[in-house]
Design an enzyme around this catalytic site. Structure first.
Site, PDB file in Angstrom:
ATOM      1  N   ARG A 102       0.810  -1.217   0.000  1.00 21.16           N
ATOM      2  CA  ARG A 102       0.000   0.000   0.000  1.00 21.16           C
ATOM      3  C   ARG A 102       0.844   1.267   0.000  1.00 21.16           C
ATOM      4  O   ARG A 102       0.502   2.246  -0.676  1.00 21.16           O
ATOM      5  CB  ARG A 102      -0.955  -0.012   1.201  1.00 21.16           C
ATOM      6  CG  ARG A 102      -1.888   1.208   1.299  1.00 21.16           C
ATOM      7  CD  ARG A 102      -2.538   1.589  -0.005  1.00 21.16           C
ATOM      8  NE  ARG A 102      -3.231   0.495  -0.665  1.00 21.16           N
ATOM      9  CZ  ARG A 102      -3.663   0.533  -1.920  1.00 21.16           C
ATOM     10  NH1 ARG A 102      -3.428   1.608  -2.662  1.00 21.16           N
ATOM     11  NH2 ARG A 102      -4.292  -0.501  -2.448  1.00 21.16           N
ATOM     12  N   LYS A 137       2.115  24.528  -2.453  1.00 23.95           N
ATOM     13  CA  LYS A 137       0.766  23.985  -2.264  1.00 23.95           C
ATOM     14  C   LYS A 137       0.839  22.465  -2.376  1.00 23.95           C
ATOM     15  O   LYS A 137       0.402  21.859  -3.352  1.00 23.95           O
ATOM     16  CB  LYS A 137      -0.193  24.579  -3.288  1.00 23.95           C
ATOM     17  CG  LYS A 137      -0.387  26.083  -3.104  1.00 23.95           C
ATOM     18  CD  LYS A 137      -1.280  26.672  -4.178  1.00 23.95           C
ATOM     19  CE  LYS A 137      -1.425  28.184  -3.983  1.00 23.95           C
ATOM     20  NZ  LYS A 137      -2.256  28.803  -5.048  1.00 23.95           N
ATOM     21  N   LYS A 169       5.273  38.039  -0.655  1.00 22.40           N
ATOM     22  CA  LYS A 169       3.989  37.987  -1.331  1.00 22.40           C
ATOM     23  C   LYS A 169       3.124  39.185  -0.955  1.00 22.40           C
ATOM     24  O   LYS A 169       3.555  40.060  -0.202  1.00 22.40           O
ATOM     25  CB  LYS A 169       3.304  36.657  -1.001  1.00 22.40           C
ATOM     26  CG  LYS A 169       4.076  35.461  -1.562  1.00 22.40           C
ATOM     27  CD  LYS A 169       3.417  34.140  -1.235  1.00 22.40           C
ATOM     28  CE  LYS A 169       2.110  33.962  -1.987  1.00 22.40           C
ATOM     29  NZ  LYS A 169       2.319  33.837  -3.456  1.00 22.40           N
ATOM     30  N   GLU A 202       6.485  39.757  -5.047  1.00 22.05           N
ATOM     31  CA  GLU A 202       5.253  39.666  -5.828  1.00 22.05           C
ATOM     32  C   GLU A 202       4.737  41.061  -6.144  1.00 22.05           C
ATOM     33  O   GLU A 202       4.666  41.923  -5.264  1.00 22.05           O
ATOM     34  CB  GLU A 202       4.208  38.877  -5.038  1.00 22.05           C
ATOM     35  CG  GLU A 202       2.864  38.747  -5.727  1.00 22.05           C
ATOM     36  CD  GLU A 202       1.878  37.951  -4.896  1.00 22.05           C
ATOM     37  OE1 GLU A 202       0.767  38.468  -4.645  1.00 22.05           O
ATOM     38  OE2 GLU A 202       2.214  36.813  -4.499  1.00 22.05           O
ATOM     39  N   ASP A 224       1.695  38.753 -10.538  1.00 20.10           N
ATOM     40  CA  ASP A 224       0.591  37.977  -9.972  1.00 20.10           C
ATOM     41  C   ASP A 224      -0.756  38.414 -10.521  1.00 20.10           C
ATOM     42  O   ASP A 224      -1.121  39.592 -10.453  1.00 20.10           O
ATOM     43  CB  ASP A 224       0.594  38.123  -8.448  1.00 20.10           C
ATOM     44  CG  ASP A 224      -0.434  37.220  -7.792  1.00 20.10           C
ATOM     45  OD1 ASP A 224      -0.371  35.993  -8.028  1.00 20.10           O
ATOM     46  OD2 ASP A 224      -1.290  37.731  -7.056  1.00 20.10           O
TER      47      ASP A 224
END
Length: 286
Positions: A102, A137, A169, A202, A224
């Site tokens: 697994r 992410k 950011k 950013e 962005d």
């Protein structure tokens, strides 16, 4: 060449934690039903089309469970696969094969899905000069394998974590009081701490792009959620002084147009957070 985060220790630690989570005090199903001395074999069957990833990792997993298991690799990481292919065979103690099954499948199915989508998006921007980047992410405690899969699929890794690069950011910029303030505060911090980290900032408007250029001391400017037209204008303003990265809301339908604006990199969070796993199965055979 493997990414630097893939060390013998990091891979071993990942596998140990994953096995501890799954096996606990024993694989009682296999221990109960299968004689301890039983020998058997299994093969990894491909049940979908895409790019294979996680073969090398599977070798580490089998070895961690039982060093005597014998793996015969038929298809390497990065190979194009189709339904019906056999990626590898494994022979040895039946209990060990079942215990490892697994974890091998969980890793390889997700890694192959990521590698496949990375390969596909990379094909959409081929010939433009832009490189496809992943993001942070990722799945907690599985980032290493997800970023490895991006590389196998032909993509490029962005920073690994918060510690190996500075990315200022929108929230950093807003909290700091602006582009200039965020950059200068970061430069001061790095100097005081004796850290040599690249700085990316950013930007959301052409005015912010200009402010970042005027402030200087940075490595890359992120554009962005800009339209391709605005992005093209920003790239012209930057004029090669700094690397450029497009980010935010980029889809299969828009990625080619974004790449043709002249940006150096395109970051896509969906590479790791929104992929479909490739169906694989480990089956016993005579």
């Amino acid at each position: 060449m493997k990414p630097t985060y893939l060390t013998e220790n990091s891979i071993r630690d990942f596998i140990a934690a994953a096995l501890a989570e799954d096996v606990g005090d024993g694989d009682h199903s296999s221990l109960a039903a299968i004689p301890a001395d039983a020998q058997n074999q299994a093969r990894l069957l491909v049940k979908g089309d895409g790019i294979l990833a996680g073969v090398e990792l599977a070798g580490y997993i089998f070895k961690a469970v039982d060093p005597a298991l014998q793996l015969e690799v038929l298809l390497q990481d990065g190979a194009e696969i189709k339904k019906g292919d056999v990626a590898f065979t494994v022979k040895g103690k039946a209990q060990a094969i079942l215990t490892a099954e697994r974890l091998v499948l969980n890793c390889m199915q997700r890694m192959s899905g990521i590698a496949s989508y990375t390969h596909y998006l990379s094909s959409l921007i081929a010939g433009t000069g832009a490189k496809l980047l992943d993001t942070r992410k990722t799945t907690p405690n599985f980032r290493m394998m997800e970023k490895w899969a991006v590389v196998i699929g032909g993509g490029t890794n962005h920073r690994y974590g918060l510690y190996d690069m500075v990315m200022l950011k929108d929230n950093h910029v807003d909290y700091a009081g602006g582009i200039r303030e965020a950059i200068t505060a970061t430069q001061k911090y790095l100097a005081e701490k004796g850290k040599d980290l690249k700085i990316e900032v950013e930007t959301r408007t052409l005015d912010e792009v200009r402010e970042a250029i005027e402030t200087g001391g940075i490595y890359r400017i992120m554009l962005d959620n800009m339209s391709p037209a605005l992005m093209r204008e920003a790239v012209a303003i930057i004029g090669g002084k700094y690397e450029t990265e497009a980010s935010g809301g980029i889809t299969e339908e828009t990625i080619r147009e974004v790449a043709e604006t002249g940006v150096d990199f395109i970051s896509v969070g969906a590479l790791t957070h929104s992929i479909k796993s490739i169906d694989l199965s480990l089956k016993a055979y005579k």
